[in-house]
Design an enzyme around this catalytic site. Structure first.
Site, PDB file in Angstrom:
ATOM      1  N   HIS A 243      -8.273   7.906   9.391  1.00  0.00           N
ATOM      2  CA  HIS A 243      -7.780   6.523   9.492  1.00  0.00           C
ATOM      3  C   HIS A 243      -6.258   6.416   9.486  1.00  0.00           C
ATOM      4  O   HIS A 243      -5.714   5.362   9.186  1.00  0.00           O
ATOM      5  CB  HIS A 243      -8.387   5.670   8.359  1.00  0.00           C
ATOM      6  CG  HIS A 243      -9.866   5.475   8.498  1.00  0.00           C
ATOM      7  ND1 HIS A 243     -10.672   5.009   7.483  1.00  0.00           N
ATOM      8  CD2 HIS A 243     -10.694   5.671   9.554  1.00  0.00           C
ATOM      9  CE1 HIS A 243     -11.929   4.934   7.908  1.00  0.00           C
ATOM     10  NE2 HIS A 243     -11.962   5.343   9.152  1.00  0.00           N
TER      11      HIS A 243
ATOM     12  N   CYS B  94      13.249   0.892  20.949  1.00  0.00           N
ATOM     13  CA  CYS B  94      12.986   0.360  22.299  1.00  0.00           C
ATOM     14  C   CYS B  94      12.869  -1.165  22.284  1.00  0.00           C
ATOM     15  O   CYS B  94      12.769  -1.792  23.341  1.00  0.00           O
ATOM     16  CB  CYS B  94      11.734   0.999  22.900  1.00  0.00           C
ATOM     17  SG  CYS B  94      10.179   0.302  22.299  1.00  0.00           S
TER      18      CYS B  94
ATOM     19  N   GLN C 232     -10.806   9.649   4.757  1.00  0.00           N
ATOM     20  CA  GLN C 232     -10.597   8.292   5.293  1.00  0.00           C
ATOM     21  C   GLN C 232      -9.356   7.684   4.654  1.00  0.00           C
ATOM     22  O   GLN C 232      -8.956   6.590   5.002  1.00  0.00           O
ATOM     23  CB  GLN C 232     -11.805   7.418   4.951  1.00  0.00           C
ATOM     24  CG  GLN C 232     -13.097   7.910   5.546  1.00  0.00           C
ATOM     25  CD  GLN C 232     -14.293   7.241   4.870  1.00  0.00           C
ATOM     26  OE1 GLN C 232     -14.725   6.170   5.271  1.00  0.00           O
ATOM     27  NE2 GLN C 232     -14.831   7.868   3.848  1.00  0.00           N
TER      28      GLN C 232
ATOM     29  N   GLU D 124     -21.400   5.769  -8.320  1.00  0.00           N
ATOM     30  CA  GLU D 124     -22.446   4.845  -7.856  1.00  0.00           C
ATOM     31  C   GLU D 124     -23.284   5.514  -6.769  1.00  0.00           C
ATOM     32  O   GLU D 124     -22.799   6.414  -6.094  1.00  0.00           O
ATOM     33  CB  GLU D 124     -21.805   3.593  -7.217  1.00  0.00           C
ATOM     34  CG  GLU D 124     -20.769   2.887  -8.063  1.00  0.00           C
ATOM     35  CD  GLU D 124     -21.382   2.172  -9.249  1.00  0.00           C
ATOM     36  OE1 GLU D 124     -22.566   1.800  -9.178  1.00  0.00           O
ATOM     37  OE2 GLU D 124     -20.663   2.011 -10.261  1.00  0.00           O
TER      38      GLU D 124
ATOM     39  N   ARG E 283       0.853  -1.209   0.000  1.00  0.00           N
ATOM     40  CA  ARG E 283       0.000   0.000   0.000  1.00  0.00           C
ATOM     41  C   ARG E 283       0.881   1.248   0.000  1.00  0.00           C
ATOM     42  O   ARG E 283       0.611   2.220  -0.685  1.00  0.00           O
ATOM     43  CB  ARG E 283      -0.905   0.050   1.242  1.00  0.00           C
ATOM     44  CG  ARG E 283      -1.809  -1.131   1.494  1.00  0.00           C
ATOM     45  CD  ARG E 283      -3.048  -1.111   0.627  1.00  0.00           C
ATOM     46  NE  ARG E 283      -2.775  -1.441  -0.760  1.00  0.00           N
ATOM     47  CZ  ARG E 283      -2.463  -2.665  -1.207  1.00  0.00           C
ATOM     48  NH1 ARG E 283      -2.359  -3.677  -0.385  1.00  0.00           N
ATOM     49  NH2 ARG E 283      -2.237  -2.872  -2.485  1.00  0.00           N
TER      50      ARG E 283
ATOM     51  N   CYS F  46       6.325   1.795  23.073  1.00  0.00           N
ATOM     52  CA  CYS F  46       6.487   3.152  23.623  1.00  0.00           C
ATOM     53  C   CYS F  46       5.612   4.179  22.918  1.00  0.00           C
ATOM     54  O   CYS F  46       5.523   5.329  23.356  1.00  0.00           O
ATOM     55  CB  CYS F  46       7.957   3.569  23.558  1.00  0.00           C
ATOM     56  SG  CYS F  46       8.547   3.881  21.868  1.00  0.00           S
TER      57      CYS F  46
END
Ligand code: OAD
Length: 248
Positions: free
Chosen positions: A126, A155, A108, A220, A77, A137
């Protein structure tokens, strides 16, 4: 089917509403980036959730089971988002903002394309696929584009994609900021979202309840269509620039 003259009438109406507006907001979804070459989740032949169930990728449980697999998917992605460029729809919103004193982009999408186009103060409901967050952390860093998966924080704990998964709360404050912008808006435009995922989809009802002029741009119909004062069956990358021309 909308005819060309229906589309032009919609351009005229939306442009006139935006010209009068003191405040406006938009809610965008995956369809906004479709013309940038980013697949949507639920529509079209490459829809992401047609190839894999969200439960296998976009939940805390999926990450706990197989963090490497989840990271591989998100790295794809990220690669797609890095390769993509904003489309004329993203740029049209930047020009809307020049004419409207209080203009808010709520998205979003996790691809960062609104900001890349030049929109300021984008509310990312999102998260963003370009960031990673430590599960230990909590520190946030750019998501690594190379190297072994899953990545680890300094960490020692695992890093996860800094996106919202199903069953999780949205980042602190973002829904409040989005609701404030919607309640202030004289015009609210719903762009390229199937309007199925809450709480984001609830912003449409909120806009209608507060008396905004609510418009939708989507090839749509969606569950939001019935709540809209104007519903335009068109692609955002084609329709929004026509409106921007009228505002210029
Ligand atoms: P969806 O994939 O559910 O819906 C995309 C919408 O865009 C559909 O209604 C299409 O008809 C429309 N569309 C396609 N091409 C378009 C174009 N060129 N112009 C305008 N509209 C177009 O995507 P979202 O509604 O964004 O969340 O999905 C919402 C959330 O569900 C996502 O943020 C993601 C997903 O699961 C998480 O992963 C938490």
């Amino acid at each position: 089917m909308m005819t060309q003259s229906d589309i032009l009438a919609a351009v005229t109406l939306l442009a006139s509403k935006l010209k009068e507006a003191r405040a406006a907001a938009v809610l965008s979804g995956a369809g906004m980036s479709a013309e940038s070459g980013i697949p949507t989740f639920r529509s079209g032949p490459d829809a992401l959730w047609h190839n894999i169930r969200p439960e296998e990728i976009a939940t805390p449980l999926a990450f706990a089971r197989d963090p490497r697999f989840v990271w591989q998917w998100y790295r794809e992605r990220l690669q797609t988002a890095c390769d993509a460029k904003p489309n004329p729809g993203h740029y049209a919103l930047v020009s809307f903002a020049r004419g409207i004193p209080d203009f808010t982009v709520i998205t979003q999408n996790v691809d960062g394309l609104h900001t890349a186009a030049g929109s300021r103060g984008v509310i990312e409901l999102h998260g963003n696929v370009g960031r990673a967050r430590c599960v230990g952390c909590g520190s946030v860093a750019p998501a690594p584009t190379h190297g072994a998966l899953p990545p680890r924080c300094e960490c020692g704990a695992l890093l996860r994609p800094d996106v919202v998964w199903f069953g999780e709360f949205l980042p602190d404050g973002v829904m409040e900021a989005a609701s404030d912008a919607v309640r202030r808006s004289d015009v609210f435009i719903v762009l390229g979202t199937s309007a199925q995922v809450y709480p984001a989809a609830g912003l449409v009802d909120e806009a209608q309840a507060t008396g905004s002029f609510v418009a939708e741009v989507n090839p749509e119909t969606t569950p939001a269509t019935d709540f809209c004062d104007l519903s335009v069956r068109a692609k955002t990358g084609e329709f929004l620039p026509l409106v921007a021309q009228r505002l210029a």
